[in-house]
Design a protein around this motif. Structure first.
Motif, PDB file in Angstrom:
ATOM      1  N   ARG A 130       0.833  -1.207   0.000  1.00 42.94           N
ATOM      2  CA  ARG A 130       0.000   0.000   0.000  1.00 42.94           C
ATOM      3  C   ARG A 130       0.863   1.251   0.000  1.00 42.94           C
ATOM      4  O   ARG A 130       0.488   2.279  -0.577  1.00 42.94           O
ATOM      5  N   ARG A 183      -4.276   6.969  -7.143  1.00 43.58           N
ATOM      6  CA  ARG A 183      -4.117   5.531  -7.365  1.00 43.58           C
ATOM      7  C   ARG A 183      -4.373   4.758  -6.083  1.00 43.58           C
ATOM      8  O   ARG A 183      -5.038   3.707  -6.091  1.00 43.58           O
ATOM      9  N   GLN A 215      -8.029   4.730  -5.411  1.00 45.95           N
ATOM     10  CA  GLN A 215      -8.696   3.803  -6.327  1.00 45.95           C
ATOM     11  C   GLN A 215      -8.560   2.363  -5.847  1.00 45.95           C
ATOM     12  O   GLN A 215      -9.514   1.576  -5.886  1.00 45.95           O
ATOM     13  N   ILE A 216      -7.371   1.987  -5.374  1.00 43.47           N
ATOM     14  CA  ILE A 216      -7.142   0.641  -4.866  1.00 43.47           C
ATOM     15  C   ILE A 216      -7.963   0.389  -3.606  1.00 43.47           C
ATOM     16  O   ILE A 216      -8.559  -0.683  -3.438  1.00 43.47           O
ATOM     17  N   ASP A 217      -8.034   1.370  -2.720  1.00 42.33           N
ATOM     18  CA  ASP A 217      -8.824   1.213  -1.493  1.00 42.33           C
ATOM     19  C   ASP A 217     -10.305   1.013  -1.805  1.00 42.33           C
ATOM     20  O   ASP A 217     -10.973   0.174  -1.201  1.00 42.33           O
ATOM     21  N   GLY A 241     -11.527  -0.132  -4.638  1.00 44.84           N
ATOM     22  CA  GLY A 241     -11.642  -1.445  -5.269  1.00 44.84           C
ATOM     23  C   GLY A 241     -11.568  -2.573  -4.259  1.00 44.84           C
ATOM     24  O   GLY A 241     -12.270  -3.587  -4.391  1.00 44.84           O
ATOM     25  N   LEU A 242     -10.731  -2.406  -3.227  1.00 45.74           N
ATOM     26  CA  LEU A 242     -10.610  -3.428  -2.189  1.00 45.74           C
ATOM     27  C   LEU A 242     -11.918  -3.596  -1.423  1.00 45.74           C
ATOM     28  O   LEU A 242     -12.348  -4.719  -1.154  1.00 45.74           O
ATOM     29  N   TYR A 250      -5.427  -9.108  -3.289  1.00 41.53           N
ATOM     30  CA  TYR A 250      -6.155  -8.133  -4.109  1.00 41.53           C
ATOM     31  C   TYR A 250      -5.255  -6.948  -4.449  1.00 41.53           C
ATOM     32  O   TYR A 250      -5.159  -6.529  -5.608  1.00 41.53           O
ATOM     33  N   VAL A 251      -4.608  -6.372  -3.450  1.00 41.74           N
ATOM     34  CA  VAL A 251      -3.769  -5.196  -3.671  1.00 41.74           C
ATOM     35  C   VAL A 251      -2.635  -5.524  -4.629  1.00 41.74           C
ATOM     36  O   VAL A 251      -2.312  -4.758  -5.539  1.00 41.74           O
ATOM     37  N   ALA A 278      -4.181  -5.881  -8.102  1.00 42.41           N
ATOM     38  CA  ALA A 278      -4.747  -4.611  -8.552  1.00 42.41           C
ATOM     39  C   ALA A 278      -3.641  -3.664  -9.006  1.00 42.41           C
ATOM     40  O   ALA A 278      -3.791  -2.938 -10.000  1.00 42.41           O
ATOM     41  N   MET A 279      -2.522  -3.674  -8.292  1.00 38.67           N
ATOM     42  CA  MET A 279      -1.394  -2.837  -8.682  1.00 38.67           C
ATOM     43  C   MET A 279      -0.829  -3.266 -10.032  1.00 38.67           C
ATOM     44  O   MET A 279      -0.323  -2.447 -10.799  1.00 38.67           O
ATOM     45  N   GLN A 299      -6.948  -7.704 -14.119  1.00 42.40           N
ATOM     46  CA  GLN A 299      -8.391  -7.707 -13.940  1.00 42.40           C
ATOM     47  C   GLN A 299      -8.994  -9.090 -14.119  1.00 42.40           C
ATOM     48  O   GLN A 299      -9.957  -9.451 -13.442  1.00 42.40           O
TER      49      GLN A 299
END
Length: 260
Positions: free
Chosen positions: A8, A15, A18-20, A22-23, A218-219, A222-223, A227
């Motif tokens: 993280r 960015r 966006q990841i948070d 999405g999580l 996930y993180v 996602a990074m 997808q």
């Protein structure tokens, strides 16, 4: 497993936000899919138990302690050699079929496979409605849900890396399976009590471990913008937590369940 906080910290600004976001959506899908699976399992178990019993002695294959009777279907499911297939088929699917399904099927196909698996578990679990009172089953489910929620929340929020205990817990599950198979033949109440107590502890630990693993993976993906993996990962995570919940429930039922 890479540490969530380390990963993280590698991103910032829009960015990271966006990841948070999405999580959170990913975890909601995990818990939502798991909950649907549990509903399917419960409905299937209750329906099959009802279809397998009768109050008509003339159509009975065997009498149950609660005054009802097994009919022909019940006799086939619970008393014939078919019961071994019903018992071990879900385990065989997890060991040999799930990985192939994750690699080859679409996300929709993986989800359908999970729901079919949940229905099959309902079939194998249906006998609890013939052995335990409905009140004790509901009570145990509630206790399991509260414990599961707390353990999963811990796994999601803790900054401690739980990956080190994952291998130990998986080895414990293997040992537990061996002990359960042995006890099928020994029928030892003392051994069953020990298995139940150890089983609750192992799957309690796995609940926290799997939750953190789902979050960190996930993180990581996602990074990388993976997808295609993310579309299937929520279902895979739901399966892991579903299995932990179900096993905690069954082992707790050994302690809390009141027989008919």
């Amino acid at each position: 497993m890479a540490d969530f906080n380390t990963m993280r910290a590698q991103v910032s600004g829009a960015r990271a936000e966006q990841i948070d976001t999405g999580l959170r959506a990913h975890m909601n899908k995990v818990y939502g899919t798991m909950s649907v699976g549990m509903l399917i399992t419960g409905a299937a178990a209750w329906a099959i138990a009802g279809l397998a019993t009768t109050t008509d002695p003339s159509a009975a294959a065997a009498q149950l302690p609660n005054g009802t009777y097994l009919n022909g279907l019940g006799s086939a499911i619970y008393m014939s050699p078919l019961r071994w297939v019903i018992m071990f088929a879900p385990l065989a699917f997890i060991l040999f079929g799930w990985g192939a399904l994750m690699r080859r099927a679409s996300a929709a196909g993986v989800q359908l496979g999970f729901f079919i698996f949940a229905a099959a578990i309902g079939l194998s679990l249906s006998s609890i409605f013939l052995v335990f009172t409905s009140f004790s089953i509901a009570q145990t489910f509630l206790v399991t849900a509260i414990a599961f929620g707390g353990l999963s929340l811990y796994g999601y929020t803790t900054k401690k890396d739980l990956s080190g205990m994952g291998t130990f817990l998986i080895m414990g599950v293997i040992g537990l399976l061996v002990a359960m198979i042995v006890n099928i033949f020994l029928q030892s109440p003392a051994m069953m009590f020990a298995i139940s107590a150890i089983g609750v502890l192992i799957f309690a630990g796995l609940t926290a471990f799997y939750t953190q693993q789902i979050k960190s993976e996930y993180v990581q993906h996602a990074m990388a913008g993976d997808q295609e993996w993310l579309d299937k990962a929520a279902i895979d995570g739901a399966l892991s937590l579903y299995i932990s919940f179900l096993n905690m429930f069954q082992f707790l039922l050994m302690f809390m369940g009141q027989q008919e």
